[in-house]
Design a protein around this motif. Structure first.
Motif, PDB file in Angstrom:
ATOM      1  N   ASP A 196       0.811  -1.220   0.000  1.00 55.83           N
ATOM      2  CA  ASP A 196       0.000   0.000   0.000  1.00 55.83           C
ATOM      3  C   ASP A 196       0.841   1.265   0.000  1.00 55.83           C
ATOM      4  O   ASP A 196       0.387   2.327   0.414  1.00 55.83           O
ATOM      5  CB  ASP A 196      -0.930   0.012   1.224  1.00 55.83           C
ATOM      6  N   SER A 197       2.090   1.187  -0.472  1.00 53.58           N
ATOM      7  CA  SER A 197       2.987   2.350  -0.410  1.00 53.58           C
ATOM      8  C   SER A 197       2.966   3.138  -1.704  1.00 53.58           C
ATOM      9  O   SER A 197       2.676   2.611  -2.789  1.00 53.58           O
ATOM     10  CB  SER A 197       4.422   1.905  -0.109  1.00 53.58           C
ATOM     11  N   ASP A 198       3.284   4.430  -1.597  1.00 52.52           N
ATOM     12  CA  ASP A 198       3.557   5.286  -2.747  1.00 52.52           C
ATOM     13  C   ASP A 198       5.068   5.318  -2.935  1.00 52.52           C
ATOM     14  O   ASP A 198       5.802   5.758  -2.037  1.00 52.52           O
ATOM     15  CB  ASP A 198       3.028   6.703  -2.519  1.00 52.52           C
ATOM     16  N   ASP A 199       5.544   4.877  -4.098  1.00 49.33           N
ATOM     17  CA  ASP A 199       6.979   4.716  -4.335  1.00 49.33           C
ATOM     18  C   ASP A 199       7.375   5.461  -5.599  1.00 49.33           C
ATOM     19  O   ASP A 199       6.990   5.076  -6.705  1.00 49.33           O
ATOM     20  CB  ASP A 199       7.327   3.229  -4.477  1.00 49.33           C
ATOM     21  N   ARG A 200       8.152   6.521  -5.431  1.00 50.57           N
ATOM     22  CA  ARG A 200       8.573   7.359  -6.552  1.00 50.57           C
ATOM     23  C   ARG A 200      10.080   7.244  -6.758  1.00 50.57           C
ATOM     24  O   ARG A 200      10.837   7.139  -5.789  1.00 50.57           O
ATOM     25  CB  ARG A 200       8.203   8.829  -6.306  1.00 50.57           C
ATOM     26  N   LEU A 201      10.490   7.297  -8.019  1.00 49.49           N
ATOM     27  CA  LEU A 201      11.914   7.312  -8.353  1.00 49.49           C
ATOM     28  C   LEU A 201      12.360   8.758  -8.506  1.00 49.49           C
ATOM     29  O   LEU A 201      11.808   9.504  -9.312  1.00 49.49           O
ATOM     30  CB  LEU A 201      12.165   6.539  -9.653  1.00 49.49           C
ATOM     31  N   LEU A 202      13.375   9.150  -7.728  1.00 50.05           N
ATOM     32  CA  LEU A 202      13.876  10.518  -7.774  1.00 50.05           C
ATOM     33  C   LEU A 202      15.042  10.670  -8.740  1.00 50.05           C
ATOM     34  O   LEU A 202      15.090  11.608  -9.530  1.00 50.05           O
ATOM     35  CB  LEU A 202      14.309  10.956  -6.376  1.00 50.05           C
ATOM     36  N   LEU A 203      16.009   9.757  -8.657  1.00 49.89           N
ATOM     37  CA  LEU A 203      17.196   9.813  -9.507  1.00 49.89           C
ATOM     38  C   LEU A 203      17.630   8.392  -9.832  1.00 49.89           C
ATOM     39  O   LEU A 203      17.399   7.468  -9.041  1.00 49.89           O
ATOM     40  CB  LEU A 203      18.357  10.534  -8.813  1.00 49.89           C
ATOM     41  N   ASP A 207      25.300   4.056 -14.703  1.00 53.37           N
ATOM     42  CA  ASP A 207      26.645   3.477 -14.591  1.00 53.37           C
ATOM     43  C   ASP A 207      26.719   2.481 -13.442  1.00 53.37           C
ATOM     44  O   ASP A 207      27.247   1.377 -13.588  1.00 53.37           O
ATOM     45  CB  ASP A 207      27.689   4.576 -14.382  1.00 53.37           C
ATOM     46  N   SER A 208      26.209   2.867 -12.295  1.00 50.55           N
ATOM     47  CA  SER A 208      26.309   2.030 -11.099  1.00 50.55           C
ATOM     48  C   SER A 208      25.041   1.247 -10.799  1.00 50.55           C
ATOM     49  O   SER A 208      25.080   0.258 -10.070  1.00 50.55           O
ATOM     50  CB  SER A 208      26.639   2.905  -9.886  1.00 50.55           C
ATOM     51  N   GLY A 209      23.911   1.690 -11.319  1.00 49.71           N
ATOM     52  CA  GLY A 209      22.632   1.084 -10.974  1.00 49.71           C
ATOM     53  C   GLY A 209      21.993   1.674  -9.742  1.00 49.71           C
ATOM     54  O   GLY A 209      20.929   1.220  -9.308  1.00 49.71           O
ATOM     55  N   LEU A 210      22.589   2.715  -9.162  1.00 42.68           N
ATOM     56  CA  LEU A 210      22.042   3.320  -7.951  1.00 42.68           C
ATOM     57  C   LEU A 210      20.729   4.032  -8.251  1.00 42.68           C
ATOM     58  O   LEU A 210      20.623   4.796  -9.216  1.00 42.68           O
ATOM     59  CB  LEU A 210      23.044   4.313  -7.361  1.00 42.68           C
ATOM     60  N   LEU A 211      19.722   3.781  -7.413  1.00 40.21           N
ATOM     61  CA  LEU A 211      18.420   4.438  -7.518  1.00 40.21           C
ATOM     62  C   LEU A 211      18.134   5.182  -6.223  1.00 40.21           C
ATOM     63  O   LEU A 211      18.323   4.635  -5.130  1.00 40.21           O
ATOM     64  CB  LEU A 211      17.307   3.424  -7.762  1.00 40.21           C
ATOM     65  N   LEU A 212      17.685   6.416  -6.321  1.00 37.17           N
ATOM     66  CA  LEU A 212      17.219   7.196  -5.175  1.00 37.17           C
ATOM     67  C   LEU A 212      15.704   7.281  -5.267  1.00 37.17           C
ATOM     68  O   LEU A 212      15.160   7.669  -6.304  1.00 37.17           O
ATOM     69  CB  LEU A 212      17.827   8.597  -5.176  1.00 37.17           C
ATOM     70  N   VAL A 213      15.022   6.895  -4.203  1.00 33.96           N
ATOM     71  CA  VAL A 213      13.565   6.811  -4.217  1.00 33.96           C
ATOM     72  C   VAL A 213      12.995   7.618  -3.058  1.00 33.96           C
ATOM     73  O   VAL A 213      13.694   7.945  -2.093  1.00 33.96           O
ATOM     74  CB  VAL A 213      13.091   5.345  -4.123  1.00 33.96           C
ATOM     75  N   VAL A 247      14.620  16.834   2.223  1.00 32.14           N
ATOM     76  CA  VAL A 247      15.796  16.323   1.525  1.00 32.14           C
ATOM     77  C   VAL A 247      15.397  15.970   0.097  1.00 32.14           C
ATOM     78  O   VAL A 247      14.473  15.169  -0.116  1.00 32.14           O
ATOM     79  CB  VAL A 247      16.375  15.092   2.243  1.00 32.14           C
ATOM     80  N   THR A 248      16.109  16.554  -0.877  1.00 32.13           N
ATOM     81  CA  THR A 248      15.811  16.296  -2.285  1.00 32.13           C
ATOM     82  C   THR A 248      17.105  16.003  -3.029  1.00 32.13           C
ATOM     83  O   THR A 248      17.937  16.901  -3.222  1.00 32.13           O
ATOM     84  CB  THR A 248      15.123  17.507  -2.937  1.00 32.13           C
ATOM     85  N   PRO A 249      17.353  14.763  -3.460  1.00 30.57           N
ATOM     86  CA  PRO A 249      18.535  14.480  -4.280  1.00 30.57           C
ATOM     87  C   PRO A 249      18.413  15.142  -5.652  1.00 30.57           C
ATOM     88  O   PRO A 249      17.336  15.159  -6.237  1.00 30.57           O
ATOM     89  CB  PRO A 249      18.526  12.948  -4.404  1.00 30.57           C
ATOM     90  N   PHE A 250      19.532  15.699  -6.150  1.00 32.46           N
ATOM     91  CA  PHE A 250      19.445  16.338  -7.463  1.00 32.46           C
ATOM     92  C   PHE A 250      20.573  15.978  -8.411  1.00 32.46           C
ATOM     93  O   PHE A 250      20.519  16.331  -9.597  1.00 32.46           O
ATOM     94  CB  PHE A 250      19.350  17.865  -7.323  1.00 32.46           C
ATOM     95  N   ALA A 251      21.601  15.260  -7.976  1.00 31.61           N
ATOM     96  CA  ALA A 251      22.675  14.874  -8.889  1.00 31.61           C
ATOM     97  C   ALA A 251      23.424  13.679  -8.311  1.00 31.61           C
ATOM     98  O   ALA A 251      23.620  13.585  -7.098  1.00 31.61           O
ATOM     99  CB  ALA A 251      23.650  16.043  -9.131  1.00 31.61           C
ATOM    100  N   VAL A 252      23.835  12.763  -9.201  1.00 30.85           N
ATOM    101  CA  VAL A 252      24.593  11.577  -8.813  1.00 30.85           C
ATOM    102  C   VAL A 252      25.903  11.567  -9.581  1.00 30.85           C
ATOM    103  O   VAL A 252      25.939  11.851 -10.784  1.00 30.85           O
ATOM    104  CB  VAL A 252      23.808  10.285  -9.103  1.00 30.85           C
ATOM    105  N   GLN A 253      26.990  11.216  -8.903  1.00 33.10           N
ATOM    106  CA  GLN A 253      28.306  11.167  -9.547  1.00 33.10           C
ATOM    107  C   GLN A 253      28.340  10.056 -10.588  1.00 33.10           C
ATOM    108  O   GLN A 253      28.032   8.908 -10.285  1.00 33.10           O
ATOM    109  CB  GLN A 253      29.389  10.932  -8.486  1.00 33.10           C
TER     110      GLN A 253
END
Length: 432
Positions: A196-203, A207-213, A247-253
């Motif tokens: 029952d969760s709301d799950d959004r992808l932020l970034l 290259d690495s497969g890292l996901l910020l949600v 907290v809002t992620p905006f860029a990944v190395q």
């Protein structure tokens, strides 16, 4: 600006970081597109005025070749054009029009030549149409129609084939899904952290497969991280949930191939009184706080492969500036929170003009092999992580396009398209 007036996006950066674009106010002359050149020894800006002022809500996206895509809404249609410096004037290449009430341009594809857009459909059927509005051969091209309302937009592979969107269904539940932009078809669910969760992808970093949600599965709205294709649970570190701070992620190395735990993530931290930058890596147990430069275009920045964070800013004295901020490894502290930026040059137009090729040529989409690039298999092992388990559970709108030439006939969507492994049916995890 009067209260309630529309504000344009602060700045949009090209896929390869070479250019950026935004709308700027020229006082009584209205709004005007401005292109930033970022891959020169000193950043500089060039105004791209048209015959009349632009509307503040006209979206702009820079391409890797220096041209700037703009969408202008007139008489119920969005008219798309590519703008570029041409001597003292602005060159303009029309790409066609799309009939819709609202439209959102997505981040440019990794090839730097294609731009897609989301157009909500009205009527009982609803849904969201995904259009290729720049980079095709015959003006706007319909890719697919996704059931529900869609927002967001992140690329999951370097070929620009798999696009992730946040889809809200008829019940109001929001989940991230993936769309194959080459073949269209039904989207595939990417995130289902709890039933029952709301799950959004932020970034997403391909290259690495890292996901910020961002998800409310842990009991409240929190930022977490996972790895595309991994069977590890999505983690929600406590340090990404400071009290009273958004907290809002905006860029990944980039460039951290198959090493998601080493990827540096730039975060925008916001309170009622302040706005600043912090850096975090999944392997870290602390945030590195940085003072944003004066005039920072909040929420905008990019990383270099070497680990420098570039933050664009604009002030009265420096209308086009980029602060380069070397970020130390965990356990060390920067000697200077905000290094002195290089004094940029601002001109209108620039003495060295970028002259794009004539015509509507674009890089043809790559043809990746079936399947997704291997995802990182190893998330960091941390014996100190505290885990808290959670049970898993498993009349339509008028859409028409017009362009300089007749569009090709629509192709049927093939079957058997390979999709990424979804981050779903996995226990929650919290870490310090």
């Amino acid at each position: 600006m009067t209260a309630g007036a529309l504000e344009p996006a602060p700045l949009t950066i090209a896929a390869d970081g070479s250019y950026a674009a935004r709308l700027v106010s020229r006082g009584g002359a209205g709004w005007c597109p401005e292109r930033w050149t970022l891959d020169s020894p000193e950043p500089y800006a060039v105004l791209l005025p048209a015959d009349q002022p632009e509307e503040p809500d006209s979206p702009v996206v820079p391409l890797a070749d220096g041209r700037v895509l703009i969408g202008r809404r007139t008489d119920g249609r969005y008219h798309f054009s590519l703008l570029y410096p041409s001597g003292p004037d602005t060159g303009e290449l029309a790409l066609g029009a799309l009939e819709c009430e609202r439209l959102t341009l997505l981040p440019p594809a990794p090839d730097g030549a294609r731009v897609y857009a989301l157009a909500p459909q009205s009527g009982e059927a609803g849904g969201t149409a995904l259009w290729l509005v720049c980079g095709g051969a015959f003006g706007p091209e319909l890719v697919t129609v996704v059931a529900g309302g869609c927002s967001g937009g992140a690329w999951l592979d370097g070929e620009g084939r798999l696009l992730a969107l946040d889809r809200t269904d008829g019940s109001g539940r929001t989940r991230a899904v993936t769309v194959d932009v080459e073949h269209g078809g039904e989207p595939t669910e990417l995130l289902r952290i709890a039933e029952d969760s709301d799950d959004r992808l932020l970034l997403a970093d391909y290259d690495s497969g890292l996901l910020l949600v961002r998800s409310d599965a842990p009991g409240g709205d929190r930022v977490g991280w996972g790895v595309l294709g991994s069977h590890r649970p999505v983690r929600f570190p406590e340090l990404l949930h400071p009290h009273g701070v958004r907290v809002t992620p905006f860029a990944v190395q980039p460039g951290q191939v198959l090493m998601p735990e080493h990827c540096a993530v730039a975060l925008r931290l916001t309170t009622a009184d302040a706005d600043w930058v912090a850096v975090w890596r999944p392997q870290q147990r602390e945030l590195i706080h940085l003072a944003a430069p004066d005039g920072w275009l909040a929420g905008v920045g990019r990383w270099t492969v070497d680990g420098d964070l570039l933050l664009p800013y604009a002030t009265a004295a420096t209308p086009c500036g980029v602060a380069r901020m070397p970020v130390p490894l965990p356990g060390t502290r920067p000697a200077e929170p905000v290094p002195e930026p290089v004094a940029p040059r601002v001109t209108e137009p620039a003495p060295e003009l970028h002259e794009p090729a004539v015509g509507n040529e674009s890089v043809a989409p790559a043809s990746p092999a079936d399947g997704v690039a291997p995802a990182a298999s190893g998330a960091p092992t941390d014996s100190a992580d505290g885990a808290r388990g959670a049970e898993d559970a498993s009349a339509p709108a008028r859409l028409s396009a017009s362009g300089p030439a007749e569009p090709p006939p629509s192709a049927t969507a093939p079957t058997g398209v390979t999709k990424p492994v979804p981050l779903q049916q996995a226990p929650l995890a919290r870490s310090l």
